[in-house]
Design an enzyme around this catalytic site. Sequence first.
Site, mmCIF file in Angstrom:
data_model
loop_
_atom_site.group_PDB
_atom_site.id
_atom_site.type_symbol
_atom_site.label_atom_id
_atom_site.label_comp_id
_atom_site.label_asym_id
_atom_site.label_seq_id
_atom_site.Cartn_x
_atom_site.Cartn_y
_atom_site.Cartn_z
ATOM 1 N N ASP A 427 0.820 -1.159 0.091
ATOM 2 C CA ASP A 427 0.051 0.029 0.187
ATOM 3 C C ASP A 427 0.715 1.431 0.013
ATOM 4 O OD1 ASP A 427 -2.515 1.512 0.296
ATOM 5 O OD2 ASP A 427 -2.466 1.449 2.408
ATOM 6 N N GLU A 430 3.187 5.106 -3.604
ATOM 7 C CA GLU A 430 3.000 6.083 -4.759
ATOM 8 C C GLU A 430 4.357 6.745 -4.903
ATOM 9 O OE1 GLU A 430 0.538 5.706 -2.840
ATOM 10 O OE2 GLU A 430 -0.595 4.521 -4.343
ATOM 11 N N ASP A 505 -8.798 3.805 -3.293
ATOM 12 C CA ASP A 505 -9.725 4.058 -2.144
ATOM 13 C C ASP A 505 -10.853 4.566 -3.047
ATOM 14 O OD1 ASP A 505 -7.899 3.434 -0.341
ATOM 15 O OD2 ASP A 505 -7.418 5.227 0.287
HETATM 16 O O1 MIG Z 1 -4.089 6.099 4.269
HETATM 17 O O2 MIG Z 1 -4.045 0.377 5.327
HETATM 18 O O3 MIG Z 1 -5.884 2.003 0.008
HETATM 19 O O4 MIG Z 1 -7.171 -0.032 1.174
HETATM 20 O O5 MIG Z 1 -7.114 -0.128 3.733
HETATM 21 C C1 MIG Z 1 -4.971 4.998 4.209
HETATM 22 C C2 MIG Z 1 -5.306 1.216 5.443
HETATM 23 C C3 MIG Z 1 -3.893 3.706 4.093
HETATM 24 C C4 MIG Z 1 -5.023 2.940 1.858
HETATM 25 C C5 MIG Z 1 -5.396 1.718 1.152
HETATM 26 C C6 MIG Z 1 -6.654 0.953 2.015
HETATM 27 C C7 MIG Z 1 -6.236 0.644 3.052
HETATM 28 C C8 MIG Z 1 -5.708 1.597 4.148
HETATM 29 N N1 MIG Z 1 -4.691 2.451 3.319
#
Ligand code: MIG
Length: 839
Positions: A427, A430, A505
Site C-alpha cells: 500500500d 506512490e 480508495d
Molecule cells: O491511508 O491501510 O488504499 O486499502 O485499507 C490509508 C489502510 C491507508 C489505503 C489503502 C486502503 C487501506 C488503508 N490504506
Amino acid sequence: MKAKPEPPPTPAPPSEIDFADASVSLRYDDVFQWTRPNEVSDVRWRDGAYEFVCFNGVVLRVSVLAAGIFRLRYSPDGVFQPDFSYAVAPAFEPEKVVVRLEERDDEYLLDSGALQVVVSKADLSVKFYDSDDRTLCEDEAGFSAKRSILKGWCELRMEKKCHKKEVFFGLGDKACGTNLAGKKFENWCSDSYAFGRETDPLYRAVPFYYALNQGVAYGIFFDNSFRTHFDFDSEETGSTSFYAEGGELNYYFLHGPNLDDVARSYARLTGTHELPPRWALGYHQCRWSYHPDSHVREIAAAFRERQIPCDAIYLDIDYMDGYRCFTWDSKAFPDPKALVDDLREMGFQTVTMIDPGIKEDPNYAVYRDGLEQNRFLRTADGVVAKAPVWPGFCAFPDFTNPEVRTWWGELYENQYNDIGIAGFWNDMNEPAVFHVHHKTLPDNVMHEHDGLPCSHRKAHNIYGQQMNRASWEGFRTLQPEKRPFLLSRASFSGGQRFSAIWTGDNCSDWEHLQIANIQCQRLAISGFSFCGTDIGGFAGNAEGELFIRWLQLGVFHPLMRVHSIGKHSAGDGLPADEAELTDPALHVSDQEPWSFGEKWTDLAKKAIELRYCLLPCLYTAIWLHTLDGSPVLRHLAFADAQDPKLWDVERDFLFGEHILVSPVVQPKVQRQGVYLPKGNWYYFWTGQSGSGELFVNVMPDQIPFFVREGAVLPVYPIHQHTGIPVDELTLYVYYKNGLETSHLYEDAGEGYAHQEGVFSLKIFETEGKNGTFSLRQRKEGEYQPIYGKVKIYLVGFPTFVKKCAADGAEIPIKEIKLRERSLYTLTLNPDFEKVEWEG
Ligand code: MIG
C-alpha cells in the site's frame, strides 16, 4: 538519389528565447528556450538505429525492434543519456527485421514491409504507413523541447495529427469514460482517496495508449517515468500531444491493425504477470481491519458455516506493532503462526499489508538496519529523507538500488517462510505521504536508479513498481517453488510483471461501480490484466443491491476482493483532513457477504459461487494472457474495431476468449439493452441466442453475460475454496453453423512444474454444418486433472438431436427442455476425442 543538401553558410540561428515570466515580474523566475528540429543534414546507421541529424543538432534515432514495433528517440542537442528502462521486460528480445532505407526528394523512407515510416527532410516530422498505403499516424508539430535555466530540459514534446473521429483507449486506469478523445491527462502516481470520474492523476502511471483511426489501430508507448501529460485533442485543434517534464522523448510505435495486435505488442515489450497461484483467483475478503485475531477467526468460520466460498483473508495495517512493517501487534495477534496455520487448515490463505514507509524509531530493527546499511532515500544534501505516514515520520527504502531490493526481499522471510503468510499487499507506494498538497516526497530526494542516479522527479512514478519488484524477487528467492501473490496500489508500465493491482480508495455508490467497471477494462488493456477494485466500495456504506451488483461484476475481474474502511485503530499521527475522511464513525457498516440481511446474503453467495464455477474460464484467460499478452478484459471495440457503434461502449466488455459481460451498474434494473458485436451470442442464463441490439430481462441473482456461438465454456462445480479438488468438469458447448476454437488450461495451480510440461491444455474445435455438430478435443501436456468425468451440455442445436456418438460409439442422451431451446446433456470420460450430434 538526390545529393545531400549543403549545410547553410552561416551557423544555425539560436533558438528563440522566451522570457516567460517577464510580464509577471521583473525578477525573472526562469528563462525558457524552445528547440525544434530544422532541416535534416545527415542520416547514418549507428548502434542498431538510423540516426537523422538536423543542422541545429536535433537528432532522431529510429530502430525497428520487431515487425510492427518501431522505436523513436529524440535528442534536442545530439546527446542521448544511457539507454535504460524499468518498463521494458528484460526478456524482450528485438527481432531481426529487414529494413530498407530510401532517400526521396523531400523525405527518407524506412520500409519494414508491413510498417513504413517516412521522415521529412524539412523538419524531421514522421509519418507511419501500412503496406496498403494507409496513413496510420503522422506528426503535426512533431518534436519540440523546452529548457530552462532552473530545470534543464523540462518539456520533451511530441505533437501528432488527430484525425476526425479518432478514438483513443488505454492510459492505465483513468476513471473517466472509455474513449479518451477530447480529454487530457497527467501521469503522476498519486494517493487519491475517494477519487471520482474526473480525478487525475490517480495511483498508477501508464503512459501507453491505443488509437483507432477509421477502424485501424496503433499504439504509442511513451517510455518516460517523469510526470507525463497526454492531450487527445482537448482543445479541438486537430492534434494529439504528449510530453514529459524531463528525460527523453522516447516512444514506441506499435502497429495494429487490430487492437489485439497492439495489446500483444505492448505485452511483448513490457511483459505480463505470470500465472498466479490458483487461490489468488478465488474470492478474497478484506477489511480495514480484521483485528484482533479472534475477529479474523470469526470471519473465517462464518464463511464456512454459511458455505460461502472464500480463499483469502487480509490483514490491514493494524496487525502491525504501531504500523511498523514486518512486526506484529503482540496483544491482538499473540500467535500469528497458529492463526495462519488454522486458517490454512480451513482453506484460507492469509495476506498481509506492507507499506514502504519505515518508522523512524531507533528501537525498531528494520529502521536501525536500514540506517546502518544505507538503505534509505536521501535528499540531494545527503540526509535521509523523512516524511510522515501512518507511523509518524518514516524513512523510505530506495527500491531503485539493487542492494536495497535484495535487503527488502529478505525482510519477508519471517512472514513468508516461518509464519506462512501466502501473499502480500503493498500500500501507499506512490509513495504517499501525509502532506495535503504535495502528497509525496520532495523533488530533491535522490534515487540510485540502478546506477544512473536521479531525483524524485524521475523516480517518483517507478517507486511503487520497483517496490513491487523488490518484494516479488524476494518471494521468488525465499520460496522458489511457490508462485508469489502480491497486490499493489501504485505501479508503472511493466509493473504487471511484479504484482496485481487494485484501484485504490473508491466509494460505496453506483457511480463508483461504473468507474470500477471502466477502470478494470482500461487497466487490463494497459498491461495490467490482474486487476480488481474494492468491491462494495472502500469509503462510505454500501447497501445490499449495490453490493450484490458489484460482487457480480467482480466475478469477472481477475482479482475479486471485497474491502472497506471500518473498525480500525487509526487516528494517531493523522493530519486533520485525513483523520476526518477516514473517521470510522462515517464508515461503520460491515461489508461481508452476509452483512446486508438474508435476502442479500443468498444473492452474494450465488455470485461468489458463480466465480468458482467459472474459475476454469478465468484461469484459461490468464494463461492465454501469459502466453501472448491478450488482455483478460477488453473493451468491446476489441471485438470489431470497424463497428463505430462499439467505440464508445463503456459498460459491456469482453472477458477471456468467448464471454461478453453486460454488468448491471445501476439500481433497480429489470431489463437491459445490449448491443452485441458481429456474430451470434448466447445469453448464458437462458441459452437463447441473438445478435445486434437486444434486451435481456435482468434477475437479481444474475449478471447478464453472453457466450460466443461455437464456444466451449468449461465450468467447475461449486466448491468452497480452490484447495478442494473438483470432481467433475462441465462443458457448455454452443452450437454454431461454422467453426470455432476454445481452450481449457489447467495445472496444479501452484508451483512451476507447468513450465516443464506438467499442465493440461485442451483444445476444443467445434463445427456445425447441415444439421450436424461436432466437438473435437485435442490434449497437450502431462498434467492429469483428477475429475473422472466430463458432463457436456449442448446448447442451441437448431433441431431435435436424433443421434449422438462419442468416439464412434452411439450413446443414449437425456433431453432437458430449457425455454425454447433444447439443452442436451451427456457424460463422458474426460479423454474423449470427438462427439457428434445429428438432427
Ligand atoms: O491511508 O491501510 O488504499 O486499502 O485499507 C490509508 C489502510 C491507508 C489505503 C489503502 C486502503 C487501506 C488503508 N490504506
